[in-house]
Design a protein around this motif. Structure first.
Motif, PDB file in Angstrom:
ATOM      1  N   UNK A 154       0.818  -1.199   0.000  1.00 14.93           N
ATOM      2  CA  UNK A 154       0.000   0.000   0.000  1.00 14.93           C
ATOM      3  C   UNK A 154       0.850   1.246   0.000  1.00 14.93           C
ATOM      4  N   UNK A 155       0.351   2.251  -0.689  1.00 16.53           N
ATOM      5  CA  UNK A 155       1.086   3.507  -0.775  1.00 16.53           C
ATOM      6  C   UNK A 155       0.141   4.654  -0.415  1.00 16.53           C
ATOM      7  N   UNK A 156       0.506   5.444   0.598  1.00 18.09           N
ATOM      8  CA  UNK A 156      -0.348   6.582   0.958  1.00 18.09           C
ATOM      9  C   UNK A 156      -0.280   7.680  -0.099  1.00 18.09           C
ATOM     10  N   UNK A 157      -1.419   8.329  -0.307  1.00 21.37           N
ATOM     11  CA  UNK A 157      -1.502   9.416  -1.291  1.00 21.37           C
ATOM     12  C   UNK A 157      -2.331  10.553  -0.713  1.00 21.37           C
ATOM     13  N   UNK A 158      -2.041  11.750  -1.153  1.00 16.05           N
ATOM     14  CA  UNK A 158      -2.773  12.948  -0.749  1.00 16.05           C
ATOM     15  C   UNK A 158      -2.796  13.110   0.774  1.00 16.05           C
ATOM     16  N   UNK A 159      -1.627  12.947   1.391  1.00 11.17           N
ATOM     17  CA  UNK A 159      -1.536  13.061   2.845  1.00 11.17           C
ATOM     18  C   UNK A 159      -1.735  14.516   3.256  1.00 11.17           C
ATOM     19  N   UNK A 160      -2.721  14.734   4.104  1.00  6.03           N
ATOM     20  CA  UNK A 160      -2.949  16.048   4.677  1.00  6.03           C
ATOM     21  C   UNK A 160      -2.731  15.986   6.175  1.00  6.03           C
ATOM     22  N   UNK A 161      -1.983  16.930   6.703  1.00  4.58           N
ATOM     23  CA  UNK A 161      -1.700  16.981   8.139  1.00  4.58           C
ATOM     24  C   UNK A 161      -2.317  18.259   8.697  1.00  4.58           C
ATOM     25  N   UNK A 162      -3.101  18.120   9.754  1.00 11.49           N
ATOM     26  CA  UNK A 162      -3.683  19.268  10.442  1.00 11.49           C
ATOM     27  C   UNK A 162      -3.187  19.262  11.878  1.00 11.49           C
ATOM     28  N   UNK A 163      -2.543  20.338  12.286  1.00 12.24           N
ATOM     29  CA  UNK A 163      -2.058  20.463  13.658  1.00 12.24           C
ATOM     30  C   UNK A 163      -3.239  20.836  14.547  1.00 12.24           C
ATOM     31  N   UNK A 164      -3.518  20.008  15.538  1.00 14.05           N
ATOM     32  CA  UNK A 164      -4.608  20.278  16.469  1.00 14.05           C
ATOM     33  C   UNK A 164      -4.103  21.004  17.709  1.00 14.05           C
ATOM     34  N   UNK A 165      -2.880  20.691  18.110  1.00  9.07           N
ATOM     35  CA  UNK A 165      -2.215  21.344  19.239  1.00  9.07           C
ATOM     36  C   UNK A 165      -0.727  21.061  19.084  1.00  9.07           C
ATOM     37  N   UNK A 166       0.070  21.492  20.048  1.00  6.04           N
ATOM     38  CA  UNK A 166       1.504  21.199  19.976  1.00  6.04           C
ATOM     39  C   UNK A 166       1.782  19.708  20.049  1.00  6.04           C
ATOM     40  N   UNK A 167       0.876  18.968  20.675  1.00 10.65           N
ATOM     41  CA  UNK A 167       1.099  17.539  20.895  1.00 10.65           C
ATOM     42  C   UNK A 167       0.167  16.622  20.116  1.00 10.65           C
ATOM     43  N   UNK A 168      -0.735  17.183  19.325  1.00  9.48           N
ATOM     44  CA  UNK A 168      -1.687  16.353  18.582  1.00  9.48           C
ATOM     45  C   UNK A 168      -1.848  16.853  17.152  1.00  9.48           C
ATOM     46  N   UNK A 169      -1.969  15.894  16.237  1.00  4.09           N
ATOM     47  CA  UNK A 169      -2.188  16.221  14.829  1.00  4.09           C
ATOM     48  C   UNK A 169      -3.129  15.187  14.231  1.00  4.09           C
TER      49      UNK A 169
END
Length: 161
Positions: free
Chosen positions: A96-111
């Motif tokens: 499997x290959x990940x595609x269109x990875x989006x990262x959203x920072x929720x806090x300094x310790x969570x994403x």
């Protein structure tokens, strides 16, 4: 008080807009994307222990067909690694290959990471089947590094399969 659906939707959008979307070069978003890519590369290559090191002890999540899986403690993790290695030795394959990875920072310790995984799966004695999964990960920054603390994987149907 009569609140319309439009005003509730607008309030929800404004709440979401207050979250900071992490780009590939901001606050470690690049390193999180790289870790997610490495996780799937390790799984695809049968390096199960290396892949599962990215999963926090106590993490729980939904697998593609609704089963909840937990990695409670180190002993249980080792049992899961052994089980997955036995499956591979018996002929199970996953690439499997990940595609269109989006990262959203929720806090300094969570994403939050959202993406697709495109690839194939083969059960022992079965035929190779195309898979397309939709994935959400909640990631937690520990003392040393980021780890998956919750996940949800949904299998998507494809018209061209």
């Amino acid at each position: 008080m009569n609140i319309s659906i439009k005003s509730m939707a607008l309030a929800g959008l404004l709440s979401l807009a207050s979250l900071q979307v992490v780009s590939a070069d901001h606050h470690g978003g690049h390193s999180l994307k790289a870790k997610i890519q490495s996780f799937y590369m390790n799984l695809s290559q049968g390096q199960i222990a290396e892949a599962l090191a990215f999963v926090k002890s106590g993490a729980k999540g939904f697998m593609p067909f609704g089963v909840v899986r937990t990695f409670p403690q180190e002993e249980a993790r080792q049992m899961a690694v052994a089980e997955m290695q036995r499956d591979r030795e018996a002929g199970y394959e996953f690439k499997g290959r990940p595609a269109q990875i989006g990262i959203t920072e929720l806090s300094e310790k969570h994403a939050l990471a959202t993406f697709y995984v495109d690839g194939f799966e083969k059960e022992p004695g079965g035929k190779r089947e195309h898979v397309l999964n939709r994935v959400s990960l909640v990631l937690e920054k520990g003392e040393e590094d980021w780890q998956i603390c919750h996940w949800h994987i949904s299998r998507l149907e494809r018209d061209d399969d």
